[in-house]
Write a protein that holds these residues in place. Sequence first.
Motif, short mmCIF file in Angstrom:
data_model
loop_
_atom_site.label_atom_id
_atom_site.label_comp_id
_atom_site.label_asym_id
_atom_site.label_seq_id
_atom_site.Cartn_x
_atom_site.Cartn_y
_atom_site.Cartn_z
N GLU A 239 -41.80 -54.30 24.25
CA GLU A 239 -41.18 -54.56 25.54
C GLU A 239 -41.84 -53.67 26.59
O GLU A 239 -42.18 -52.51 26.33
CB GLU A 239 -39.69 -54.27 25.48
CG GLU A 239 -38.93 -55.19 24.53
CD GLU A 239 -37.46 -54.83 24.41
OE1 GLU A 239 -37.07 -53.78 24.97
OE2 GLU A 239 -36.71 -55.56 23.74
N ILE A 241 -41.38 -52.50 30.66
CA ILE A 241 -40.50 -52.39 31.84
C ILE A 241 -39.05 -52.65 31.46
O ILE A 241 -38.17 -51.84 31.71
CB ILE A 241 -40.94 -53.34 32.99
CG1 ILE A 241 -42.39 -53.05 33.39
CG2 ILE A 241 -39.99 -53.18 34.19
CD1 ILE A 241 -42.92 -54.00 34.44
N SER A 242 -38.78 -53.83 30.87
CA SER A 242 -37.42 -54.19 30.51
C SER A 242 -37.46 -55.17 29.33
O SER A 242 -38.52 -55.70 29.00
CB SER A 242 -36.70 -54.84 31.70
OG SER A 242 -37.14 -56.17 31.90
N PRO A 243 -36.30 -55.42 28.69
CA PRO A 243 -36.29 -56.38 27.57
C PRO A 243 -36.73 -57.79 27.96
O PRO A 243 -37.07 -58.58 27.08
CB PRO A 243 -34.82 -56.37 27.12
CG PRO A 243 -34.30 -55.03 27.53
CD PRO A 243 -35.00 -54.72 28.82
N LYS A 244 -36.74 -58.10 29.24
CA LYS A 244 -37.17 -59.42 29.69
C LYS A 244 -38.68 -59.58 29.69
O LYS A 244 -39.19 -60.70 29.77
CB LYS A 244 -36.63 -59.71 31.09
CG LYS A 244 -35.12 -59.91 31.15
CD LYS A 244 -34.69 -60.32 32.55
CE LYS A 244 -33.20 -60.61 32.60
NZ LYS A 244 -32.77 -61.04 33.95
N HIS A 245 -39.40 -58.47 29.63
CA HIS A 245 -40.87 -58.50 29.63
C HIS A 245 -41.38 -58.10 28.25
O HIS A 245 -41.08 -57.00 27.77
CB HIS A 245 -41.43 -57.54 30.67
CG HIS A 245 -41.00 -57.83 32.07
ND1 HIS A 245 -39.77 -57.46 32.56
CD2 HIS A 245 -41.65 -58.46 33.10
CE1 HIS A 245 -39.68 -57.83 33.82
NE2 HIS A 245 -40.79 -58.43 34.17
N ARG A 298 -42.26 -63.53 29.90
CA ARG A 298 -41.20 -63.13 30.85
C ARG A 298 -40.06 -64.11 30.78
O ARG A 298 -40.25 -65.32 30.94
CB ARG A 298 -41.78 -63.07 32.26
CG ARG A 298 -40.76 -62.85 33.38
CD ARG A 298 -40.18 -61.45 33.35
NE ARG A 298 -39.61 -61.06 34.62
CZ ARG A 298 -38.33 -61.25 34.98
NH1 ARG A 298 -37.49 -61.86 34.15
NH2 ARG A 298 -37.89 -60.85 36.16
#
Length: 369
Positions: A239, A241-245, A298
């Motif tokens: 991951e 930056i964040s779990p979304k990336h 993403r």
Amino acid sequence: MKGSYLLFLLVLLAPWSGLCQTVEKVDSVARKKGKVIAAPILGYSPESRFFGGFMGMWILPKKGVDTSSFKRPSTLAPIFIYTANKQVISSLRSEQYFKNATYLSNTLRVRNYPDFFFGIGNDTHPDDLEMFLDQFGQLNGRWMKIRDEKYFFGLSYDFRYDKLSDFKDGAVLETGEVSGTKGGWTNGLGPIFIFDTRDNVLYPSKGWYVTSNLHYFSKVVGSNYSFAQLNIDSRYFREVISPKHVLGLQLVINSVAGNNIPFYRLPQLGGNDRLRGIKNENLYRDKVSWYFQVEGRRTLFWRLGGVLFAGVGNVSPGIVSAFQTPVKAVVGAGGRFRPIKDQKLNLRLDFGVATDGFYAVYLNVAEAF
């Protein structure tokens, strides 16, 4: 053109959404009684153009097996596909898990496959193609011992019979200048090793996946050709930056050694999961192929996501020259749709562009790696 692909993607979503819902609900039932699942398949690739068919899965009932965390349901999965290029592809895959921390995986394939030959090497061109018919049956699989849920050791095997015909008059394949035009058996076996720390098989966000196997093709196991084949596939996910990336990296090296290797067994570049953007998966082939690709994934909103990807690779007659000659490069982007919120299985539409100016579009299920 963009509108037609969007419409086709929407048509694809409905059957897979139903399949994912079914899979989500059957696990507790499958433990006792088993379950049969079926769904249509639709997709697109440069090699086959549009294709359709069906897939099924029989989740076998669990009977007295252990419940350690590596244990998964044993399954049988048939697939049948027919393409716009009149290619028939059928397969039956089985995954069997046993109480003593071992599993057996087998895939039986039968194909009636009009295929493409562009030559051998890294300077072939899409216009220099020859079509031929390859009718073949193949059984490959592996028997693995599972240790500590991360390490897998075992035996891998690959048995295949090819019958080639319908060569273009006067072309390279028809003259017999290339090894393998007579078809026959290519049978091999050898050791395999897997290291797997991914947090999810379908959509990993962290961890490693490394597999290596060495096949010896020999008359001892009934092969008409004698050569060795080494495959190494290394992937890393994390991951950012964040779990979304999520960032994914992959390095693959495939190599064969011998003096009489059929051309259809030579390592290749391109296709649905190897340097997306190369005009045809058969365009570049030689004794050695390697590629490195990176993909940024993403999560956008709802069940939609997007990816950016890039990669480099090459083919050559030897390991040293593979890294000296000009490499092939691709860049691209894609969209993702997750039919079921809690199931990390994406439908994907990818568009890739290669440095030779060609491009390719892929519509498929699950991530490229």
